[in-house]
Each structure stands twice: as structure tokens, then as C-alpha cells.
Design a protein around this motif. Structure first.
Motif, short mmCIF file in Angstrom:
data_model
loop_
_atom_site.label_atom_id
_atom_site.label_comp_id
_atom_site.label_asym_id
_atom_site.label_seq_id
_atom_site.Cartn_x
_atom_site.Cartn_y
_atom_site.Cartn_z
N VAL A 71 0.62 -1.32 0.07
CA VAL A 71 0.10 -0.11 -0.18
C VAL A 71 0.91 0.97 -0.05
N SER A 72 1.81 1.13 0.76
CA SER A 72 2.75 2.58 0.81
C SER A 72 3.38 2.65 -0.47
N VAL A 73 3.75 1.57 -1.25
CA VAL A 73 4.06 1.96 -2.76
C VAL A 73 3.31 2.18 -3.73
N LEU A 74 2.12 1.64 -3.43
CA LEU A 74 0.90 2.09 -4.33
C LEU A 74 0.40 3.51 -4.32
N ASN A 75 0.68 4.00 -3.01
CA ASN A 75 -0.05 5.37 -2.76
C ASN A 75 1.02 6.35 -2.55
N GLY A 76 2.41 5.68 -2.85
CA GLY A 76 3.51 6.89 -2.83
C GLY A 76 4.00 7.39 -1.51
N SER A 77 3.27 6.70 -0.43
CA SER A 77 3.86 7.22 0.81
C SER A 77 5.20 6.97 1.41
N GLY A 78 5.60 5.48 0.82
CA GLY A 78 6.94 5.32 1.28
C GLY A 78 7.62 5.85 0.32
N PHE A 79 7.64 6.34 -0.76
CA PHE A 79 8.59 7.15 -1.76
C PHE A 79 8.67 8.68 -1.05
N ALA A 80 7.64 9.16 -0.56
CA ALA A 80 7.41 10.57 -0.29
C ALA A 80 8.12 10.64 1.12
N LEU A 81 7.99 9.45 2.00
CA LEU A 81 8.54 9.87 3.21
C LEU A 81 9.58 9.15 3.95
N ILE A 82 9.99 7.77 3.17
CA ILE A 82 10.92 6.81 3.82
C ILE A 82 12.14 6.92 2.89
N TRP A 83 12.00 6.57 1.51
CA TRP A 83 13.24 6.60 0.61
C TRP A 83 13.10 7.53 -0.53
N PRO A 84 12.92 9.07 -0.21
CA PRO A 84 12.68 9.86 -1.40
C PRO A 84 13.87 10.05 -2.15
N ASP A 85 15.12 9.67 -1.78
CA ASP A 85 16.38 9.80 -2.71
C ASP A 85 16.81 8.66 -3.21
N HIS A 86 15.80 7.57 -3.06
CA HIS A 86 16.23 6.31 -3.77
C HIS A 86 15.22 5.85 -4.57
N PRO A 87 14.82 6.53 -5.68
CA PRO A 87 13.71 6.11 -6.53
C PRO A 87 13.88 4.60 -6.92
N GLU A 88 14.99 4.03 -7.08
CA GLU A 88 15.52 2.53 -7.49
C GLU A 88 14.57 1.60 -6.52
N LEU A 89 14.42 2.01 -5.62
CA LEU A 89 13.78 0.97 -4.48
C LEU A 89 12.25 0.78 -4.68
N ASN A 90 11.48 1.59 -5.48
CA ASN A 90 10.08 1.50 -5.86
C ASN A 90 9.84 0.33 -6.30
N PRO A 91 10.27 0.05 -7.54
CA PRO A 91 10.00 -1.35 -8.13
C PRO A 91 10.33 -2.48 -7.60
N ALA A 92 11.74 -2.60 -6.63
CA ALA A 92 12.11 -3.77 -6.28
C ALA A 92 11.19 -3.79 -4.83
N LEU A 93 11.07 -2.86 -4.26
CA LEU A 93 10.22 -3.19 -3.16
C LEU A 93 8.70 -3.50 -3.44
N PHE A 94 8.16 -3.26 -4.34
CA PHE A 94 6.91 -3.26 -4.76
C PHE A 94 6.66 -4.66 -4.84
N TYR A 95 7.49 -5.28 -6.11
CA TYR A 95 7.46 -6.91 -6.36
C TYR A 95 7.66 -7.90 -5.12
N LEU A 96 8.76 -7.15 -4.31
CA LEU A 96 9.03 -7.98 -3.06
C LEU A 96 8.12 -8.15 -2.21
N ALA A 97 7.45 -6.98 -1.77
CA ALA A 97 6.12 -6.95 -0.97
C ALA A 97 5.06 -7.74 -1.40
N CYS A 98 4.88 -7.77 -2.75
CA CYS A 98 3.49 -8.40 -3.24
C CYS A 98 4.01 -9.85 -3.09
N GLY A 99 5.38 -10.33 -3.54
CA GLY A 99 5.52 -11.74 -3.45
C GLY A 99 5.39 -12.29 -1.87
N ALA A 100 5.93 -11.36 -1.00
CA ALA A 100 5.63 -11.71 0.43
C ALA A 100 4.28 -11.70 0.94
#
Length: 951
Positions: free
Chosen positions: A221-250
Motif C-alpha cells: 500500500v505504501s508503494v502504491l499510494n506513494g507514501s513510502g517514496f515520499a516519506l521513507i526513501w525519497p532519494d532512492h527511486p530505484e527502491l520503488n519497483p524492487a520493494l513493490f514486487y518484493l512486498a507483493c510476493g511476500a
């Protein structure tokens, strides 16, 4: 510029006219798009009329477009109709676009401006407006005509949704969306933490899996609504797709494992293969960024999420109909949650209009589903708590029962410190130690500890050392009670080392004083004779065995005296058994005093005693034997009004190196004693292996053993010998039953070899019983032979006739096997009949009354008085074979046979001649008028079984 103007004006796009009071407007339906290569720039579109004319209108609001690996260019034309500048926010609500560029082109001034370049591939700080959506400020001058060019690049779905709104409205909407997302994420976080705490508290896997599911879903949810990118890893955009698929699989994996854990104890658990397949799919989704391109990753995501969610939904619905407690609420909760999740994904991908409304519904669905699932788990937890409470109550009850058992146990139970200070004791221990009150015991042990109750206080120190090495000890304790009286106890103790306290000893005590005393008494009885107090045969044989073993080691020899009281049976039978017991007590005391400490004296059984003289030879033992002989000779036994002179016979033997065993050594002394009694009693006899008397005794002993074995193992065999009538013809069988003994080599031994030994050792009554029972049983089993039987003669011994139970035994056998009495003839020898006259007459009269016949056997070999024939109501006289054998050659034998026949015939008694071995004797007997003949000249003995064959 002219070219731009021409190409722009040539595109037939409908413009959006913005009034001065415009607050919010969607670009649809005046929104156009086309798919182009990512290298195509905005200048290329404006320069080339063909590209301008390639734009097509968006078909529906929030239309979802898939363009990867191409990009989507959106176009919209704006005209401000007001007289004042108008500032609006151009907002693209998708939060996960990889790259987005906003351009404005003034159709009048031909000015092209890049408003902002952003996306999840860029740091969050590069956005013009620091919001989770992609938004830029757009200021239109009075009457200005602007073309909007928006480039969107995304590996997933590109929703065609743009809006223009006043800044204050945009801020309000952004705040509402943040609030909704915060509520959703807060609920998920609370549920995750709550279940994680339950897992740590209850150690149940389902709570840990549920917590993992919520944490992973929260990350989705935090990846889909952008909260994670906005609040937690704003300077690391490369984490968005990796964390999304990791979170979905888990998330998919935890979902499957949680469903399996919830249903595995139900009648219809989730299939193992399905869970395994879901786990494989979840792992593939989790690692898809490592091996798949963006377009394939999206396909994997859709397929895996669809498959796993549908399979888990099936499991939940199936579980809901299982009838298990809380199953239905669990299934409904999962159903709502799956719907809510699907709505969330489809909303983020732009498949629903009015995303704000859907998000509100989503929050309500999530709350409801979580409440239902939480209700299920809470109910289960309440059940667990109730079970724990019940277990606690049962534990308290068990502890109370244990306390009751502890204080009322038969065993004494205690706990002490290592230095002996008492911690607890039950009532049984107080009783063992001689106390009535626990406080008295505590006061007494306060200074000395529990060591005061040990007969040897060092034993407690030794026990503590053993406990420190072995943790538990079981031993016999010799203790002292409070009043100083001794006691014996069986103690079991254990050392306990608690983590949060000092080590202590606890155990139990069983009072075995009575048992110990009884064991000592049993030990005494095991080695002593209860009547005389002397050692018994068992202990005596142990001493003889030790002496024999010492002799094998060349140590000094030893002598044995076997002592037998003469005529003891006369006293025992003429008076009573009390007299016999009194005689044994008195004479054993006389022998004990005479022996003093010269050797080991024991009663071997009955009226027999044994004396073992250590370190003496047989010759050296004679003085002791003579002394015993004199002491007993001087002894007088008084019983009531009678006075008895007592004597003993003593056998002396020396334990020799060539003796095979201690038992053999004692048998030598026993044999010597037997010879002493045979020679007249009141004497001493030294064992000599060459002595004829001893050889005869050994022979008798040998036959005795064989006869006993034959009686126990049915080693006797019955034969018959025919008795032939000489003065008439008779078709019925008439024979005498004869006994044979089966030897170890299978040969048959005649009765002349063993009957004397059987008579000497009192085995004849048993043998007679065996013959009668065996023959009667055989006769009952062969009725055809019984029909052909005229008369059967069976020999009876004198020992059987004086047996008071023998008559009843014979009568019982006749009744049991239904033997006709007229077919039986009992043979009694002349000497036995005369010596046991009264018993014999009683037996004859009883069975003659039933129809049995009687024969006086071996007539002429005994007292040979015709007068006895008057006293015996017999039917037959069997003439001794010694007179018949030489009948044709010796006129005296012929005269005796004739005389016996004439006298018997005169009394109405028929005669039977024995030892008829040839035809001449047979003719002579027939001429004399003898009625029957028996011998080898008539028929040889044959097995009883052959009688049936002859029939």
C-alpha cells in the motif's frame, strides 16, 4: 515558428474553455493521446504535422493504457476566457509513473515551456510540488491559448486521468487522500503489530504469519499510494519497483501460509499441493525483477496475484462451510479483504472513476474485513484464554491434590537444604522420626540439622556428595528416632538446582524396620531348621561345597558324619508327631553340646543330621563319632508314661579330591550310614568304595532313581502272559498282567531286577496304582477286547494292602472306567497275605462282594501251611514254579504239586501251575487234574497292545 503555427492550427482538437470562476475541471473529454517511442521529443511532435494528427481522443474517463516499452503522449488545448490571470494546478493522480514531463505551448507566441520533469525514476525532491501525485502549477494569462503536452512513461498501466483545480482545492484533496491513506496504513500497522505481539506471547504460528502478511501488505500500500517514496526513501527511486514486487510476493506467500495454518486442523484442510504451488508462484513474483523485463513483470504480477487470491478465497470459502468454530466469520472477513484489495489495486491502476469515493469504500471494507478476521482471532484467543484459565484452575486443583497427597502420603516426604536444614516435611515423616508436631521437629534440627537422625552422621555427608555428582540417590538408611530407638528406612533423594534460588534436596523415606526384621528372620530361617534351631540342609551343603572347593586348592581335608536316629519311625507312629518333634529337639541339643565347636552341625531332614568336621580326616573323625554314639546311648527319652532308649547309626566319609561334587561327598556318608543301620544299628561305619554292602546300596539307589523317573515320565510298560485251562476249553482270554521297565537304551527290564528296591524304598503302592490305572484305562479304550476277556490277573504288593487309602482308590478306578468286577483277579503272595492278615482279609471281602476273583500267588514258597487256606477266601492257588519246573524228574516236587492240588480242590479252590516250560510238564499237570497252566511252554509274555491285535 510559422511552421509550428501552421501545424498546430491544423490539428482539429476541441479546446477547453476556462472561465474566470473555474475551480475544478477534468481534461476528459478534451484529452488526446498517442503512443510513441521514448526517444520522440515534444519538438518532434510540434514540427511534424503527421504526428500532430496522430493524436486520438481518450475513449472514457480514467482509461487505462498499456504502452511499455513505448511512452504515452497526452495532448489537451486550453483557452482562458477571463480578463485576469488564472492559476490552476494540473494534477496527474497516478503516483507510480516511472517518468512524466509537463510542457505548455502558447499558440500565439509559439513559446514552449517545460513545467516539470519527475517520476519514480527521479528523486522525490525534483518534483515541482512535494505531493505524492504528479502536479504542477499552471498560470494562464487573460485570453491566453495554451496547448498541453504531457509525456508519461510507465512499465505498468498508464491511466488517462488529468484534472485542473484551484490550488486550495488541490491542497484540500491531497490532505483528504493523505488522511485516508494514513487511516488504511495505520490500521494495517496496528494489526501487524498486534498480531506480532500475540505471536511473541502465545507462540502460535498463525499470529506470526498474519503479522507478516499485514507488514508486507502495508509495504504494498505504501508503494502504491506513494507514501513510502515520499516519506521513507525519497532519494532512492530505484527502491520503488524492487520493494513493490518484493512486498507483493511476500504478501501472497504469507497469505497462503496463513490460510493453511488456519485450516490445517479442520476436516477439509487446504491441499498441500495448492499451498506449495502458491509458494512457488509467490517466490517467482518476489524475484521477478531479477529475471524479467518490465512488461513481463507486470504480467507475472497480475497472474500470480489473481491465482493466489482466488485460491485463498476458495480455501476460505471452503473452510467457511466446514462447520468449525469461527470458520464462517473467518471466511467472510477474507472475502471482504480480497474485495478491498482488488479495489485498491484496480483503483491505483485507474480502472475506477471517482477514485476518492472508491478509496473511502476501500477503507470501510478494510476495516470491516479486519474486524471480522480480528474477531475470529480474538474469539479464538478468548477460547485459548479460557482454556488457559481452565488449565490454571486444574493446575491449582492438582497442586492442592498434590499437597493433600504430600501430607497424607504413607511415605515420609521431605525437602532440606544442602547443609541439612529442614524446609518441609509431611506427617508420615514425623511419625517415622517419632514426632507429633512439625514445630518440634524444626526446633530439634535447627542446630544439628537432619544429620541427628542418622546412626552414622557421616552417611549424610556422603549422600550429599553423591547427589552433587549423580543428582539422585536411593539407599538404605540406618537411623535413630527422637527417643533413640533405631529404625531402618529406604530413602530416595534428589538434588534440585533452580535457576533463581539455592539448590535443595527433596525425597522420600519408607520405614522398612518391620521388613528388615522380617528379612533377618527369613535369612535365619533360610539357613536354620525351624524345629531344632540347627543349620538346615541348604546351609550345610553350602559349607560342604566350600570345603570341597578348598580341597581342590590343596587345602586341608574335611570329614563328614551322617547321623540317623534308629527306630525313630516307631516312636513317631506309636506315640504321635508331637513325641517325634520333642525327641528331635532333645536329641539335637544333646548332639550340639557334644559337638560344641568342633564342626558344623545341621539337621538334614526327618531324623537325619549331618556334621562337617573341618581339617580332619575320616580316621580323626572317629573319636567324635564315638562320643556322639555314647552321648545318645546314655540319653533317655521320656514321653508321658513311656521311656525310650535311643541310639543312632553314623556313617563317616572323608571329602576326597576325586569327588565330583559336594553332593557326592555327602552321599558317601549317607551310604555308610545306611550300611551301619543294615548291620544292626547303634554303630559307626566308614565309607569304603569296595564294600559289598555299599555296592548293594548304590544299586538300590540307582534303581530308586530309575523307578522315580519311570513313574514321573510313564516309562513302565505292561505285558501279558496267557493262562491256559487244561481240563476244559474256553474261548475267552485269561492272562496275567506283567510289568516291565523301559531302560535308557530302550531295552525292557524285568520286575525281578527292581521290585526288591521298590519294596525297600516304599515305591510299590505308587507302582501298583500306575499298573491298575494304566490297564483299566486301556481296557476302557478297547471295548472289543473287553468283550473277549474272561479273566485278568493283577499282582498287588503288601505295601498297597496296608495302605488305608488303597481300597478306595481301586474302587474309584473300577467305577470311573466301568470295569466289570467279574473280569478282575487280584494276586496276593502267600507271605504278604500272612504278614498282613487282617488288612488282606478286609480287602478280599470287599472286592469279592463286587464279583472280583482272588489268587494266592507263589503258594508253597512261604510258610507252606495248608491251614492258612481256611482263612483266605480265594478262588485260585498258584503253585510255586520251583516245584513245577522239575516236576517230571523229581518225585518230591511231583508229590508236593499233587498235594497242593488235592487240598485246594477239596476246598473248592482251583489251581494254576507256574513255570510250565514244555509239553511233558503240561501233560503231567493235566494228568494230576491241575486246572490251569502258565509258562513259556504255553505262551511267552507279550506287550499289552498285542492283545488287541489278537482280537
Amino acid at each position: 515558428m510559422c511552421l509550428w503555427s501552421c501545424s498546430s492550427s491544423a490539428f482539429p482538437a476541441e479546446e477547453i474553455r476556462l472561465a474566470p470562476d473555474t475551480r475544478y475541471t477534468e481534461l476528459y473529454p478534451h484529452l488526446y493521446y498517442q503512443l510513441m517511442d521514448s526517444e520522440t521529443g515534444v519538438e518532434d511532435i510540434i514540427f511534424e504535422p503527421a504526428r500532430q494528427h496522430a493524436f486520438i481522443a481518450v475513449d472514457k474517463p480514467n482509461q487505462a493504457l498499456r504502452a511499455y516499452p513505448k511512452v504515452v503522449w497526452f495532448f489537451s488545448r486550453l483557452t482562458h476566457t477571463g480578463q485576469k490571470p488564472l492559476t490552476l494546478v494540473l494534477n496527474y493522480p497516478s503516483v507510480n509513473a516511472d517518468r512524466i514531463e509537463f510542457y505548455t505551448y502558447d499558440r500565439v507566441t509559439h513559446e514552449l515551456n517545460l513545467l516539470n520533469r519527475a517520476g519514480t525514476s527521479f528523486p522525490f525532491s525534483e518534483r515541482q510540488m512535494r505531493v505524492r501525485t504528479f502536479a504542477v502549477n499552471l498560470t494562464l494569462k487573460a485570453g491566453q491559448e495554451l496547448d498541453l503536452y504531457i509525456k508519461v512513461e510507465d512499465g505498468a498501466i498508464v491511466p488517462a486521468s488529468f484534472s485542473l483545480q484551484l490550488p486550495e482545492i488541490f491542497e484540500q484533496d491531497a490532505l483528504e487522500h493523505q488522511l485516508i491513506d494514513g487511516v488504511v496504513m495505520g490500521i494495517l500497522l496496528i494489526l501487524a503489530i498486534y498480531n506480532l505481539l500475540l505471536f511473541f506471547n502465545m507462540r502460535q504460528a498463525r499470529y506470526g504469519l498474519f503479522a507478516g502478511f499485514f507488514f508486507s501488505f502495508l509495504l504494498v500500500v505504501s508503494v502504491l499510494n506513494g507514501s513510502g517514496f515520499a516519506l521513507i526513501w525519497p532519494d532512492h527511486p530505484e527502491l520503488n519497483p524492487a520493494l513493490f514486487y518484493l512486498a507483493c510476493g511476500a504478501c501472497m506467500g504469507f497469505m497462503s501460509l496463513f490460510s493453511y495454518e488456519m485450516t490445517r486442523h479442520s476436516p477439509n484442510p487446504a491441499p498441500g499441493w495448492l499451498i506449495a504451488l502458491n509458494m512457488v508462484a509467490s517466490i517467482c513474483l518476489l524475484f521477478s525483477p531479477l529475471f524479467a523485463v518490465r512488461e513481463v513483470q507486470l504480467d507475472i504480477l497480475l497472474w500470480v496475484v489473481s491465482w493466489v487470491m482466488l485460491s485463498n478465497l476458495t480455501i476460505a470459502v471452503r473452510f467457511g462451510f466446514s462447520g468449525q468454530p469461527l470458520a464462517r466469520s473467518f471466511a467472510i472477513g477474507w472475502l471482504l479483504f480480497f474485495i478491498a484489495t482488488s479495489v485498491l489495486v484496480l483503483t491505483e491502476f485507474g480502472y475506477f472513476q471517482n477514485a476518492h469515493l472508491w478509496q473511502i469504500l476501500l477503507v470501510l471494507s478494510v476495516v470491516c474485513s479486519m474486524m471480522l478476521i480480528g474477531f475470529s482471532l480474538a474469539r479464538e484467543m478468548q477460547q485459548v484464554v479460557a482454556e488457559n484459565a481452565q488449565q490454571s484452575a486444574e493446575t491449582i486443583k492438582a497442586l492442592r491434590q498434590y499437597a493433600d497427597i504430600y501430607h497424607h502420603a504413607v511415605e515420609g516426604m521431605f525437602s532440606t537444604t544442602l547443609d541439612g536444614q529442614l524446609l518441609s516435611a509431611n506427617r508420615a515423616l514425623l511419625g517415622i522420626l517419632g514426632y507429633n508436631d512439625l514445630q518440634q521437629l524444626e526446633q530439634d534440627v535447627r542446630h544439628d540439622g537432619m544429620s541427628r537422625f542418622y546412626a552414622n552422621p557421616d552417611e549424610r555427608l556422603q549422600m550429599v556428595r553423591q547427589l552433587q555428582h549423580a543428582n539422585n540417590v536411593s539407599t538404605e538408611l540406618r537411623g535413630v528416632r527422637r527417643d533413640g530407638s533405631p529404625f531402618w528406612a529406604l530413602m530416595s533423594a534428589r538434588l534440585t538446582r533452580p535457576k533463581d534460588g539455592d539448590a535443595f534436596i527433596h525425597g522420600s523415606l519408607i520405614d522398612i524396620t518391620a521388613q528388615k526384621t522380617a528379612n533377618e528372620q527369613l535369612a535365619y530361617l533360610a539357613s536354620h531348621d525351624s524345629l531344632t534351631g540347627l543349620y538346615n540342609r541348604h546351609h550345610f551343603m553350602q559349607q560342604v561345597q566350600q570345603a570341597w572347593q578348598r580341597l581342590q586348592l590343596d587345602q586341608p581335608s574335611a570329614a563328614l558324619l551322617y547321623i540317623d536316629i534308629d527306630q525313630f519311625k516307631v516312636i513317631n507312629s506309636s506315640c504321635d508327631h508331637e513325641a517325634g518333634d520333642a525327641l528331635l529337639k532333645q536329641i539335637s541339643e544333646q548332639i550340639r553340646q557334644a559337638v560344641a565347636s568342633h564342626g558344623t552341625l545341621a539337621r538334614l531332614g526327618g531324623d537325619e543330621f549331618g556334621l562337617l568336621l573341618h581339617g580332619k580326616t575320616a580316621q580323626e573323625a572317629f573319636p567324635v563319632a564315638y562320643k556322639l554314639l555314647d552321648v545318645v546311648k546314655e540319653f533317655r527319652f521320656f514321653w508321658q508314661d513311656s521311656l525310650f532308649n535311643i541310639s543312632v547309626s553314623i556313617g563317616v566319609a572323608e571329602i576326597a579330591p576325586d569327588d565330583l561334587s559336594a553332593e557326592q561327598a555327602l552321599k558317601k556318608a549317607d551310604s555308610a550310614c545306611f550300611v551301619a543301620k543294615e548291620k544292626g544299628r547303634n554303630r559307626i561305619h566308614l565309607f569304603d568304595a569296595t564294600d559289598d554292602e555299599l555296592q548293594k546300596h548304590h544299586t538300590d539307589i540307582h534303581w530308586l532313581q530309575m523307578l522315580r523317573y519311570a513313574l514321573e515320565h510313564d516309562q513302565f510298560v505292561l505285558h501279558t502272559q496267557a493262562i491256559q485251562p487244561m481240563q476244559h476249553r474256553d474261548n475267552l482270554a485269561h492272562y496275567e498282567v506283567l510289568l516291565r521297565l523301559k531302560a535308557e537304551d530302550g531295552s525292557l527290564v524285568g520286575p525281578g531286577n527292581f521290585l526288591s528296591s521298590a519294596e525297600r524304598y516304599g515305591l510299590m503302592p505308587q507302582i501298583d496304582r500306575w499298573v491298575l490305572k494304566t490297564y483299566f484305562r486301556w481296557l476302557a479304550q478297547h471295548p472289543s477286547h473287553q468283550q473277549m476277556l474272561g479273566l485278568c490277573s493283577i499282582n498287588l504288593s503288601g505295601a498297597s494292602l496296608i495302605d488305608p487309602l488303597f481300597k478306595a482308590y481301586v474302587q474309584a478306578l473300577i467305577d470311573e472306567y466301568r470295569i466289570p468286577a467279574r473280569q478282575l483277579c487280584f494276586e496276593i503272595t502267600e507271605s504278604v497275605a500272612i504278614l498282613n492278615l487282617q488288612n488282606t482279609l478286609d480287602f478280599i471281602q470287599h472286592f469279592r462282594g463286587l464279583g472280583c476273583k482272588f489268587a494266592l500267588d507263589d503258594f508253597g514258597s512261604g510258610f507252606s501251611s495248608y491251614g492258612y487256606l481256611k482263612n483266605f477266601p480265594v478262588d485260585y492257588v498258584k503253585i510255586d514254579g520251583n516245584f513245577v519246573r522239575d516236576l517230571t524228574d523229581d518225585k518230591f516236587d511231583r508229590a508236593i504239586v499233587q498235594s497242593i492240588h488235592d487240598v485246594a480242590s477239596a476246598m473248592g479252590i482251583q489251581t494254576i501251575a507256574e513255570f510250565v516250560e514244555n509239553q511233558d510238564i503240561l501233560n503231567a499237570l493235566r494228568g494230576m487234574g491241575v486246572h490251569y497252566a502258565q509258562g513259556y511252554g504255553i505262551a511267552k509274555p507279550k506287550p499289552l497292545a498285542d492283545e488287541q491285535m489278537s482280537v
